[in-house]
Design a protein around this motif. Structure first.
Motif, mmCIF file in Angstrom:
data_model
loop_
_atom_site.group_PDB
_atom_site.id
_atom_site.type_symbol
_atom_site.label_atom_id
_atom_site.label_comp_id
_atom_site.label_asym_id
_atom_site.label_seq_id
_atom_site.Cartn_x
_atom_site.Cartn_y
_atom_site.Cartn_z
ATOM 1 N N THR A 14 0.847 -1.198 0.000
ATOM 2 C CA THR A 14 0.000 0.000 0.000
ATOM 3 C C THR A 14 0.882 1.248 0.000
ATOM 4 O OG1 THR A 14 -1.649 -1.228 1.247
ATOM 5 C CG2 THR A 14 -1.864 1.185 1.231
ATOM 6 N N VAL A 15 0.513 2.207 -0.856
ATOM 7 C CA VAL A 15 1.273 3.452 -0.944
ATOM 8 C C VAL A 15 0.601 4.506 -0.066
ATOM 9 C CG1 VAL A 15 2.165 5.233 -2.485
ATOM 10 C CG2 VAL A 15 1.920 2.882 -3.301
ATOM 11 N N GLY A 16 1.392 5.239 0.683
ATOM 12 C CA GLY A 16 0.879 6.314 1.539
ATOM 13 C C GLY A 16 1.997 7.331 1.757
ATOM 14 N N PRO A 17 1.850 8.164 2.762
ATOM 15 C CA PRO A 17 2.833 9.234 2.987
ATOM 16 C C PRO A 17 4.285 8.745 3.072
ATOM 17 C CG PRO A 17 0.964 9.472 4.478
ATOM 18 C CD PRO A 17 0.727 8.223 3.714
ATOM 19 N N ARG A 37 -0.926 -0.906 -4.067
ATOM 20 C CA ARG A 37 -2.330 -0.643 -3.742
ATOM 21 C C ARG A 37 -2.490 0.834 -3.401
ATOM 22 N NH1 ARG A 37 -4.398 -1.001 1.848
ATOM 23 N NH2 ARG A 37 -6.670 -1.054 1.902
ATOM 24 N N ASN A 39 -5.097 3.266 -1.782
ATOM 25 C CA ASN A 39 -6.292 3.146 -0.949
ATOM 26 C C ASN A 39 -7.117 4.428 -1.063
ATOM 27 O OD1 ASN A 39 -8.219 2.745 0.956
ATOM 28 N ND2 ASN A 39 -6.801 2.277 2.634
ATOM 29 N N SER A 41 -9.646 5.215 0.465
ATOM 30 C CA SER A 41 -10.146 5.710 1.753
ATOM 31 C C SER A 41 -9.350 6.938 2.176
ATOM 32 C CB SER A 41 -9.973 4.656 2.849
ATOM 33 O OG SER A 41 -10.743 3.534 2.576
ATOM 34 N N HIS A 42 -8.181 7.117 1.590
ATOM 35 C CA HIS A 42 -7.291 8.214 1.978
ATOM 36 C C HIS A 42 -6.787 8.914 0.729
ATOM 37 C CE1 HIS A 42 -7.188 6.228 5.882
ATOM 38 N NE2 HIS A 42 -6.887 5.108 5.260
ATOM 39 N N GLY A 43 -6.348 10.161 0.900
ATOM 40 C CA GLY A 43 -5.639 10.860 -0.172
ATOM 41 C C GLY A 43 -6.550 11.437 -1.242
ATOM 42 N N HIS A 48 -3.043 10.446 -5.842
ATOM 43 C CA HIS A 48 -3.058 9.081 -6.398
ATOM 44 C C HIS A 48 -2.534 9.082 -7.839
ATOM 45 C CE1 HIS A 48 -4.773 7.198 -2.964
ATOM 46 N NE2 HIS A 48 -5.947 7.790 -3.033
ATOM 47 N N LYS A 76 -17.830 2.121 4.439
ATOM 48 C CA LYS A 76 -17.124 2.094 5.721
ATOM 49 C C LYS A 76 -17.766 3.146 6.620
ATOM 50 C CE LYS A 76 -13.033 1.558 8.207
ATOM 51 N NZ LYS A 76 -12.193 0.390 8.396
ATOM 52 N N ARG A 78 -18.038 5.527 9.993
ATOM 53 C CA ARG A 78 -17.102 6.188 10.902
ATOM 54 C C ARG A 78 -17.843 7.100 11.850
ATOM 55 N NH1 ARG A 78 -11.850 5.756 8.797
ATOM 56 N NH2 ARG A 78 -11.896 5.201 6.599
ATOM 57 N N MET A 320 2.616 4.152 5.925
ATOM 58 C CA MET A 320 2.972 5.184 6.902
ATOM 59 C C MET A 320 4.054 4.737 7.872
ATOM 60 S SD MET A 320 -0.179 5.052 9.529
ATOM 61 C CE MET A 320 -0.474 3.572 10.470
HETATM 62 N N1 LIG Z 1 -3.018 7.758 0.364
HETATM 63 C C1 LIG Z 1 -2.859 7.940 1.676
HETATM 64 N N2 LIG Z 1 -2.728 9.175 2.182
HETATM 65 C C2 LIG Z 1 -2.576 9.365 3.484
HETATM 66 N N3 LIG Z 1 -2.527 8.388 4.400
HETATM 67 C C3 LIG Z 1 -2.638 7.139 3.982
HETATM 68 C C4 LIG Z 1 -2.813 6.842 2.592
HETATM 69 N N4 LIG Z 1 -2.929 5.518 2.470
HETATM 70 C C5 LIG Z 1 -2.815 5.021 3.698
HETATM 71 N N5 LIG Z 1 -2.632 5.986 4.622
HETATM 72 C C6 LIG Z 1 -2.411 5.817 6.062
HETATM 73 O O1 LIG Z 1 -1.883 4.542 6.331
HETATM 74 C C7 LIG Z 1 -2.732 3.807 7.208
HETATM 75 C C8 LIG Z 1 -2.750 2.364 6.805
HETATM 76 O O2 LIG Z 1 -3.118 2.268 5.473
HETATM 77 P P1 LIG Z 1 -4.233 1.270 4.986
HETATM 78 O O3 LIG Z 1 -4.374 1.454 3.536
HETATM 79 O O4 LIG Z 1 -3.973 -0.074 5.501
HETATM 80 O O5 LIG Z 1 -5.522 1.877 5.709
HETATM 81 P P2 LIG Z 1 -6.792 1.117 6.272
HETATM 82 O O6 LIG Z 1 -6.352 0.192 7.337
HETATM 83 O O7 LIG Z 1 -7.614 0.604 5.147
HETATM 84 O O8 LIG Z 1 -7.425 2.405 6.891
HETATM 85 P P3 LIG Z 1 -8.921 2.808 7.009
HETATM 86 O O9 LIG Z 1 -9.533 1.737 7.862
HETATM 87 O O10 LIG Z 1 -8.776 4.148 7.692
HETATM 88 O O11 LIG Z 1 -9.445 2.883 5.610
HETATM 89 C C9 LIG Z 1 -4.082 4.486 7.139
HETATM 90 O O12 LIG Z 1 -4.835 4.350 8.308
HETATM 91 C C10 LIG Z 1 -3.680 5.930 6.866
HETATM 92 O O13 LIG Z 1 -3.404 6.583 8.074
#
Ligand SMILES: Nc1ncnc2c1ncn2[C@@H]1O[C@H](COP(=O)(O)OP(=O)(O)OP(=O)(O)O)[C@@H](O)[C@H]1O
Ligand SMILES: CC(=O)C(=O)O
Ligand SMILES: [K+]
Ligand SMILES: [Mg+2]
Length: 477
Positions: A14-17, A37, A39, A41-43, A48, A76, A78, A320
């Motif tokens: 998974t790509v993130g910060p 991957r 995600n 849910s974020h970003g 992306h 999801k 929250r 992260m």
């Molecule tokens: N594109 C992104 N931008 C910012 N933070 C991200 C990103 N992708 C992931 N993260 C951070 O990394 C963590 C783990 O990533 P992961 O993709 O597993 O999330 P997750 O467990 O599916 O989270 P959530 O349940 O919040 O959707 C996330 O909770 C988030 O804090």
């Protein structure tokens, strides 16, 4: 890039910060990542897109076939923002969930599910923050307010996820946000789209029709993280292109002690149906902070490999964590060692049921049997639809599986599949010439040497580009 990695089990990161810059992405690929991957849910879409373009650039520059997966958030649930970020809880406290946004406190807390008060029943459990907070429904006014008693939990923090394992959630699998994200995803060549909180095969059909309407060839991963999906598992596996055992939400939606058996059951069923399967969440979780995994994590990754998973996934570890590249290196080493277990191979070597494709499947099945019998070095396939690759892989041969195609996008898609190594090839003359040609290419790149036994599958006559109907054994001169 040197193709030195001949491991069968693929790594999805998974790509993130921690990893959304070019040099870390390249470092992750060099350390053994096969697919990324993103995600949703974020970003933002912009962020992306930048990552997407970096990966495409790496594929071009290093002749890799890194696969790209978009993970939709799905329904999801929250809680909203909480005053000062979090509030302390104690057993017996009564919380009030409302369906209009507000700053949460002891009076009321926003929860992002409009029909919650209609759908929930007194006596049902509500889990927050991966089950760290457990609530019991005491009262609902049937329109906009639900009172819940705290069974346990120390804090309720802003934006934590909510799971309703006992409630029939009436939300669609594709929310308005998902539809906006899907629009973006379908404008770009994502190879895989993961659908969260799948409940029935209809969820997959709905996504599939939207993908087809945009003439995209993206394939679908059904994320198994709801009890309803477990109840419908056979029908879901039949209709999807791939599956993810999403252990994070699944572990709170079903009693946690069922996770190990569910993982094994789902992996087994997917292999039998030739559908790639991903094992996800907390595989190397402690490495978000630490430079080495726990003993339990080492054994978890190895066990997923031995179960037969196509893919092991990293989430927070690479998104992260402090050591994204180190995590992949460690995971790669664990996979390499686990794959020395002989019991992984040929365990599923039984022909599939009679289907539309049972003649081509007979070639795929027997290519693996013969490869085993003659101790071949590799099985080579040419594919347009990907069918040969999915089928040969599902028999879990010990031999390398080299897949040639003129369709770069298909090759990237197949890079997520167990054991598949992809090569671009666009010269089609005659079957004899092509077999010679791809063998020469593999020899020139160090994948084959004199004396190696090779199994080729293909289609004759070549120019008709029909289904796989031919199998040939040869020895490299
Ligand atoms: N594109 C992104 N931008 C910012 N933070 C991200 C990103 N992708 C992931 N993260 C951070 O990394 C963590 C783990 O990533 P992961 O993709 O597993 O999330 P997750 O467990 O599916 O989270 P959530 O349940 O919040 O959707 C996330 O909770 C988030 O804090
Ligand atoms: C990956 C994911 O969505 C989960 O484990 O719940
Ligand atoms: K998601
Ligand atoms: Mg989940």
């Amino acid at each position: 890039m040197e193709i030195s990695n001949f491991q069968k089990t693929k790594i999805l990161a998974t790509v993130g910060p921690s990893s959304n810059n070019y040099s870390t992405l390249l470092g992750l690929v060099k350390a053994g990542v096969d697919a990324f991957r993103l995600n949703f849910s974020h970003g933002t879409h912009e962020a992306h897109l930048k990552v997407f373009e970096y990966i495409q650039y790496i594929n071009k520059k290093y002749k890799t076939n890194i696969s790209i997966l978009a993970d939709l958030q799905g329904p999801k649930l929250r809680v909203g923002e909480i005053e000062n970020g979090r509030m302390a809880l104690k057993k017996g406290d009564i919380l009030t969930f409302v369906n209009e946004p507000c700053l949460g406190n002891a009076e009321k807390i926003y929860m992002s599910y409009k029909q919650f008060a209609q759908d929930v029943k007194v006596g049902e459990k509500v889990l927050v923050d991966d089950g760290n907070v457990q609530l019991l429904v005491k009262e609902t006014n049937g329109t906009n307010e639900v009172k819940l008693e705290v069974l346990y939990g120390e804090f309720l923090s802003s934006r934590k996820g909510v799971n309703l394992p006992q409630t029939n959630v009436s939300l669609p699998s594709l929310t308005e946000k998902d539809l906006r994200d899907l629009d973006f995803i379908l404008q770009h060549d994502f190879n895989w789209i993961a659908l969260s909180f799948v409940r029935s095969p209809k969820d997959i059909e709905d996504l599939r029709s939207r993908i087809q309407a945009k003439k995209s060839r993206a394939k679908i991963i059904a994320k198994i993280e709801k009890p309803e999906a477990i109840d419908n598992i056979d029908e879901i596996i039949d209709i999807t292109d791939g599956v993810m055992v999403a252990r994070g939400d699944l572990g709170v939606e079903v009693p946690m002690q069922r996770l190990p058996m569910l993982q094994k059951m789902i992996v087994e069923k997917c292999i039998k149906k030739a559908k790639p399967v991903i094992v996800a969440t907390q595989m190397m979780d402690s490495m978000i902070k630490n430079p080495t995994p726990t003993r339990a994590e080492i054994i978890d990754v190895a066990n997923a490999v031995i179960d037969g998973a196509d893919v092991v996934m990293l989430s927070g570890e690479t998104a992260m964590g402090i050591h994204p590249v180190k995590v992949v290196e460690a995971m790669n080493d664990i996979i390499g060692e686990a794959e020395k277990m002989d019991s992984i191979y040929y365990r599923h070597l039984t022909p599939s049921e009679k289907s539309d494709s049972f003649l081509s499947d007979a070639i795929c099945y027997n290519s693996c049997r013969i490869a085993r019998q003659v101790d071949a070095k590799c099985i080579i396939g040419m594919t347009k639809s990907g069918y040969t690759a999915f089928m040969v892989s599902s028999y879990r041969p010990k031999q390398s599986i080299f897949i040639f195609s003129s369709d770069e996008n298909m090759l990237n898609t197949l890079n997520l599949v167990w054991g598949i190594r992809c090569f671009y090839y666009d010269k089609y003359t005659s079957t004899d010439d092509t077999i010679k040609d791809v063998q020469n290419l593999l020899a020139a790149s160090g994948h084959l040497k004199t004396g190696d036994i090779v199994i080729n599958t293909g289609s004759m006559p070549l120019h008709e580009r029909k289904k796989t109907n031919m199998l040939k054994i040869s020895v490299i001169e």
